[in-house]
Scaffold this motif. Structure first.
Motif, PDB file in Angstrom:
ATOM      1  N   LEU A   1       4.243   4.062  -6.919  1.00 14.24           N
ATOM      2  CA  LEU A   1       5.566   4.622  -6.612  1.00 14.24           C
ATOM      3  C   LEU A   1       5.636   6.136  -6.765  1.00 14.24           C
ATOM      4  O   LEU A   1       6.587   6.761  -6.324  1.00 14.24           O
ATOM      5  CB  LEU A   1       6.636   4.005  -7.533  1.00 14.24           C
ATOM      6  N   ASP A   2       4.655   6.719  -7.405  1.00 12.22           N
ATOM      7  CA  ASP A   2       4.739   8.140  -7.744  1.00 12.22           C
ATOM      8  C   ASP A   2       4.562   9.016  -6.505  1.00 12.22           C
ATOM      9  O   ASP A   2       3.716   8.744  -5.651  1.00 12.22           O
ATOM     10  CB  ASP A   2       3.658   8.466  -8.777  1.00 12.22           C
ATOM     11  N   THR A   3       5.345  10.086  -6.429  1.00  9.76           N
ATOM     12  CA  THR A   3       5.227  10.995  -5.280  1.00  9.76           C
ATOM     13  C   THR A   3       4.776  12.392  -5.697  1.00  9.76           C
ATOM     14  O   THR A   3       4.605  13.267  -4.855  1.00  9.76           O
ATOM     15  CB  THR A   3       6.591  11.149  -4.565  1.00  9.76           C
ATOM     16  N   GLU A   4       4.614  12.625  -6.984  1.00 12.84           N
ATOM     17  CA  GLU A   4       4.214  13.959  -7.458  1.00 12.84           C
ATOM     18  C   GLU A   4       2.763  14.218  -7.061  1.00 12.84           C
ATOM     19  O   GLU A   4       1.972  13.282  -6.935  1.00 12.84           O
ATOM     20  CB  GLU A   4       4.397  14.013  -8.995  1.00 12.84           C
ATOM     21  N   ASP A   5       2.436  15.494  -6.893  1.00 17.62           N
ATOM     22  CA  ASP A   5       1.059  15.856  -6.541  1.00 17.62           C
ATOM     23  C   ASP A   5       0.473  16.697  -7.679  1.00 17.62           C
ATOM     24  O   ASP A   5       0.955  17.792  -7.950  1.00 17.62           O
ATOM     25  CB  ASP A   5       1.067  16.646  -5.228  1.00 17.62           C
ATOM     26  N   ARG A   6      -0.547  16.152  -8.346  1.00 15.03           N
ATOM     27  CA  ARG A   6      -1.136  16.840  -9.509  1.00 15.03           C
ATOM     28  C   ARG A   6      -2.526  17.405  -9.211  1.00 15.03           C
ATOM     29  O   ARG A   6      -3.220  17.845 -10.113  1.00 15.03           O
ATOM     30  CB  ARG A   6      -1.222  15.869 -10.699  1.00 15.03           C
ATOM     31  N   LEU A   7      -2.942  17.355  -7.928  1.00 15.01           N
ATOM     32  CA  LEU A   7      -4.334  17.705  -7.634  1.00 15.01           C
ATOM     33  C   LEU A   7      -4.631  19.192  -7.854  1.00 15.01           C
ATOM     34  O   LEU A   7      -5.700  19.533  -8.369  1.00 15.01           O
ATOM     35  CB  LEU A   7      -4.687  17.277  -6.205  1.00 15.01           C
ATOM     36  N   ALA A   8      -3.694  20.062  -7.479  1.00 17.39           N
ATOM     37  CA  ALA A   8      -3.947  21.502  -7.688  1.00 17.39           C
ATOM     38  C   ALA A   8      -4.048  21.799  -9.187  1.00 17.39           C
ATOM     39  O   ALA A   8      -4.910  22.574  -9.621  1.00 17.39           O
ATOM     40  CB  ALA A   8      -2.838  22.327  -7.049  1.00 17.39           C
ATOM     41  N   ASP A   9      -3.193  21.151  -9.977  1.00 20.99           N
ATOM     42  CA  ASP A   9      -3.243  21.351 -11.437  1.00 20.99           C
ATOM     43  C   ASP A   9      -4.579  20.872 -11.993  1.00 20.99           C
ATOM     44  O   ASP A   9      -5.196  21.528 -12.832  1.00 20.99           O
ATOM     45  CB  ASP A   9      -2.132  20.557 -12.140  1.00 20.99           C
ATOM     46  N   LEU A  10      -5.006  19.680 -11.528  1.00 22.57           N
ATOM     47  CA  LEU A  10      -6.270  19.123 -12.035  1.00 22.57           C
ATOM     48  C   LEU A  10      -7.434  20.059 -11.719  1.00 22.57           C
ATOM     49  O   LEU A  10      -8.329  20.240 -12.539  1.00 22.57           O
ATOM     50  CB  LEU A  10      -6.528  17.748 -11.423  1.00 22.57           C
TER      51      LEU A  10
ATOM     52  N   GLU B   1     -12.696  12.819  -6.820  1.00 23.61           N
ATOM     53  CA  GLU B   1     -12.814  12.577  -5.378  1.00 23.61           C
ATOM     54  C   GLU B   1     -11.555  13.044  -4.647  1.00 23.61           C
ATOM     55  O   GLU B   1     -11.624  13.625  -3.576  1.00 23.61           O
ATOM     56  CB  GLU B   1     -13.061  11.088  -5.114  1.00 23.61           C
ATOM     57  N   ARG B   2     -10.409  12.805  -5.254  1.00 26.48           N
ATOM     58  CA  ARG B   2      -9.157  13.247  -4.628  1.00 26.48           C
ATOM     59  C   ARG B   2      -9.089  14.768  -4.550  1.00 26.48           C
ATOM     60  O   ARG B   2      -8.616  15.325  -3.564  1.00 26.48           O
ATOM     61  CB  ARG B   2      -7.956  12.725  -5.414  1.00 26.48           C
ATOM     62  N   VAL B   3      -9.553  15.430  -5.614  1.00 33.45           N
ATOM     63  CA  VAL B   3      -9.551  16.903  -5.616  1.00 33.45           C
ATOM     64  C   VAL B   3     -10.477  17.421  -4.511  1.00 33.45           C
ATOM     65  O   VAL B   3     -10.119  18.327  -3.752  1.00 33.45           O
ATOM     66  CB  VAL B   3      -9.963  17.442  -7.010  1.00 33.45           C
ATOM     67  N   VAL B   4     -11.644  16.809  -4.382  1.00 32.91           N
ATOM     68  CA  VAL B   4     -12.600  17.236  -3.350  1.00 32.91           C
ATOM     69  C   VAL B   4     -12.002  17.001  -1.967  1.00 32.91           C
ATOM     70  O   VAL B   4     -12.039  17.874  -1.091  1.00 32.91           O
ATOM     71  CB  VAL B   4     -13.951  16.489  -3.511  1.00 32.91           C
ATOM     72  N   ASP B   5     -11.406  15.808  -1.760  1.00 33.08           N
ATOM     73  CA  ASP B   5     -10.771  15.507  -0.468  1.00 33.08           C
ATOM     74  C   ASP B   5      -9.698  16.540  -0.140  1.00 33.08           C
ATOM     75  O   ASP B   5      -9.607  17.038   0.976  1.00 33.08           O
ATOM     76  CB  ASP B   5     -10.083  14.135  -0.510  1.00 33.08           C
TER      77      ASP B   5
END
Ligand code: SF4
Ligand code: SF4
Ligand code: FES
Length: 254
Positions: free
Chosen positions: A183-192, A227-231
């Motif tokens: 259900l989550d819509t937040e995007d944490r990839l840039a932070d990670l 993997e999500r960060v790389v994508d």
């Protein structure tokens, strides 16, 4: 195991050293029992943190024979007694006294992670629809008892002291629980990638090995997040798709 020798770290704010104690160990005892017995018999002023004595509060974390472990879940009959059993405070956090460390840094880190932001409800009655497989996937991350043994063993914190740049395995697990929530819509990839330095993790799996809740920290949380960060940042096709679709490809993706 009648008289067993212990070498316990005693001191304040990092100043001190090991002291030797001997106590009688009886059947069924765990290391925390032995510490309490030594406290009662020889060292009334010895500081130990514990609460549940059931492996659930995460308070009694220490290093036993050099390995990060819960004192209440380490049975005495698992340990060799041919030489003294060493018990010392976790090394990755500021020392307070004897076996107690200040783990408050972890709670400050947690506050900085973007919170759960659910999508609008799927049904007019305000409820959502989720795939069971997506619910199952995040379930294991919820078992964390915040003992911080994984944080203690991680070389990025333990040896390189990158506390200002790196959030550590416990918070990759926490981020994964949010990021993979259907259900989550937040995007944490840039932070990670930037502020939380997931790139410093070299997937040695030491954190997975010490987790008393047997959470598969590296394979199920860190690797999929990497993997999500790389994508997101290095795959131009995925980046383009996400640009058009927003963060809609959650749940069952990698
Ligand atoms: S796998 Fe990564 S997070 Fe876990 S202990 Fe090793 S470097 Fe740290
Ligand atoms: S992930 Fe495991 S080792 Fe790390 S804090 Fe949670 S329970 Fe402890
Ligand atoms: S006393 Fe609670 S986990 Fe050990």
């Amino acid at each position: 195991m009648p008289n067993t020798q212990f070498r316990i770290w005693r001191g304040e704010r990092g100043n001190g050293g090991f002291r030797d104690y001997t106590t009688e160990v009886t059947e069924g005892m765990v290391v925390l029992d032995a510490m309490h017995q030594i406290q009662a018999e020889h060292a009334n002023d010895m500081a130990i943190r514990w609460n549940c004595k059931a492996g659930k509060c995460g308070s009694c974390s220490a290093e036993i024979n050099g390995s990060p472990r819960l004192m209440c879940m380490t049975r005495m009959d698992e340990l060799p007694t041919d030489k003294p059993i060493t018990v010392e405070p976790m090394r990755a956090f500021p020392h307070v006294r004897d076996l107690v460390t200040d783990v408050s840094w972890n709670f400050e880190v947690k506050k900085k992670i973007r919170k759960f932001r659910p999508r609008t409800p799927d049904a007019p009655d305000g409820t959502w629809r989720m795939q069971q497989v997506d619910v199952d996937r995040v379930q294991e991350f919820r078992k964390c008892i915040e003992c911080f043994l994984c944080q203690d063993v991680c070389h990025v914190l333990r040896d390189h002291h990158k506390h200002d740049e790196f959030i550590g395995p416990r918070f990759f697990v926490y981020s994964a629980a949010l990021e993979m929530h259907p259900l989550d819509t937040e995007d944490r990839l840039a932070d990670l990638k930037e502020d939380q330095a997931i790139g410093y993790c070299n997937i040695t799996k030491c954190c997975t090995k010490v987790c008393p809740e047997h959470i598969t920290i590296t394979d199920n949380a860190i690797i999929p997040l990497k993997e999500r960060v790389v994508d997101e940042f290095y795959d131009p096709v995925v980046k383009l798709v996400r640009l058009f679709r927003g963060k809609s490809a959650k749940g069952t993706r990698g």
